[in-house]
Enzyme design. Sequence first.
Site, PDB file in Angstrom:
ATOM      1  N   LYS A 140       0.296  -1.035  -0.317  1.00  0.00           N
ATOM      2  CA  LYS A 140       0.022  -0.042   0.326  1.00  0.00           C
ATOM      3  C   LYS A 140       1.225   1.063   0.177  1.00  0.00           C
ATOM      4  O   LYS A 140       1.898   0.914   0.234  1.00  0.00           O
ATOM      5  CB  LYS A 140      -1.135   0.187   0.991  1.00  0.00           C
ATOM      6  CG  LYS A 140      -1.949  -1.571   1.029  1.00  0.00           C
ATOM      7  CD  LYS A 140      -2.964  -1.477  -0.262  1.00  0.00           C
ATOM      8  CE  LYS A 140      -4.240  -2.093   0.293  1.00  0.00           C
ATOM      9  NZ  LYS A 140      -3.949  -3.163  -0.341  1.00  0.00           N
TER      10      LYS A 140
HETATM   11  C1  PLP Z   1     -10.653  -3.051  -2.003  1.00  0.00           C
HETATM   12  C2  PLP Z   1      -9.692  -3.421  -0.639  1.00  0.00           C
HETATM   13  N1  PLP Z   1     -10.118  -3.723   0.607  1.00  0.00           N
HETATM   14  C3  PLP Z   1      -9.616  -4.504   1.631  1.00  0.00           C
HETATM   15  C4  PLP Z   1      -8.610  -4.483   1.802  1.00  0.00           C
HETATM   16  C5  PLP Z   1      -8.004  -5.429   3.006  1.00  0.00           C
HETATM   17  O1  PLP Z   1      -7.197  -4.900   3.514  1.00  0.00           O
HETATM   18  P1  PLP Z   1      -5.654  -5.480   4.615  1.00  0.00           P
HETATM   19  O2  PLP Z   1      -4.900  -6.312   3.738  1.00  0.00           O
HETATM   20  O3  PLP Z   1      -5.198  -3.851   5.301  1.00  0.00           O
HETATM   21  O4  PLP Z   1      -6.665  -6.231   5.196  1.00  0.00           O
HETATM   22  C6  PLP Z   1      -7.576  -5.028   0.148  1.00  0.00           C
HETATM   23  C7  PLP Z   1      -5.936  -5.396   0.453  1.00  0.00           C
HETATM   24  O5  PLP Z   1      -5.561  -5.772  -0.682  1.00  0.00           O
HETATM   25  C8  PLP Z   1      -8.402  -3.923  -0.924  1.00  0.00           C
HETATM   26  O6  PLP Z   1      -7.185  -4.059  -1.665  1.00  0.00           O
END
Ligand code: PLP
Length: 407
Positions: free
Chosen positions: A205
């Site tokens: 990210k």
């Molecule tokens: C659109 C979206 N929402 C949620 C997430 C989940 O993020 P995390 O890995 O921090 O839980 C991601 C992860 O890539 C994502 O692309």
Amino acid sequence: MNDRPAQETAPGALASRGGRPVRDAFLPISIPWIGEREKQLVLESLESGWITTGPKSLELGKRIAAIAGAKHAVAVNSATGALHLALEALGVGPGDEVITSTWTFAATVNVIEHVRATPVLVDVEPDTLNLDPKLVERALSPRTRVVLTVDYGGQPCDYDALDALLEGRGVDLVDDAAHALGAAYRGRPVGSLARVTAFSFYATKNLSTGEGGAAVTDDAGLAERIQLLSLHGMSRDAWKRYADTGSWFYEVVAPGWKYNLSDVLAAIGLGQLDRFAEFQARRRQLVERMRAGLASVPEVRVPIERPGLVHAWHLFPIALELERLTIDRAAFIRELRAENIGTSVHFIPIHRHPHFRDSLRLRPEQFPVAEDAYARAITLPLFPRMSDRDADDVVEAVAKIARAHRR
Ligand SMILES: Cc1ncc(COP(=O)(O)O)c(C=O)c1O
């Protein structure tokens, strides 16, 4: 140096056919940029003896709230955790419907199932691949409790249209801004556009702690509830109990989860924050360079940025003009791999995953825009440490493959 044996191929021949690849070293779609400051802060955390949730996690939360234009933030271990707790704190549960996009990662929908509510999936707008407000309107029902927006690739959804639609209906907006830290919509930062907003600090990210996330909100009560649920439902500041100012006493007031963020990881985030504006500016430069380079390749469409927005440019997804090509998306990806360019696909739409397809009885015909986008989508490399040369290699590889497979 390329150590492949010399081949009897025409200059510029595809690497998949024995030609020389555009570059010798593989370029992944994203590499985190960990600098000296991050290392120093991690060491400080390790040497302090405080390696779980503590002062650094708190500070990270405060600084994220400032960027996001929100009063409160809770640093947690992922965007998934932040979204789950947002729905829990809002009291979303069985019998409630949550409208969201099919163009997202599974986490967005899994959390709706975690609270035993019903996901209602809708299609997206063709240019941004964000939730289409007209389709949200059609999906609203007396059971709708939340519209869960996804700011795809770092571009905010059409919040004016969504706000107008939801006004007076008692439906909350929750924003999955996993991609969108640093973005803004008509002068309002992402983080100030929904009742609760979730950010991700996953390895790829825009701001990375390896694993991590935050929930931000202007509502002090919600923030407190999210904080409490992020650590077993233990009463406030329970994490302080081993500090000299802490007390041994705590009470569990709800069956919470274990979603707190370690200070070792928060330290990485604090280091990253010092360079965050620089990271974002560099992403934008690279996007402009690749967009300009690809403008002369009619076989691909580049991502757009709507006027009046600040795009966080987490992703650089192109769309293949399949009508102009003799190969499909999977073959194009294989060719890019042979040219040493990494790719991904964001996203395999939710309705195509067997679990959601079967349990929610979803059919591809319900999502014509996402279906069309899925057949064409390729995410190309984009990360601040990429050099201009790397960006030019990406453009050159795409142009080379498009040329070789032009219809
Ligand atoms: C659109 C979206 N929402 C949620 C997430 C989940 O993020 P995390 O890995 O921090 O839980 C991601 C992860 O890539 C994502 O692309």
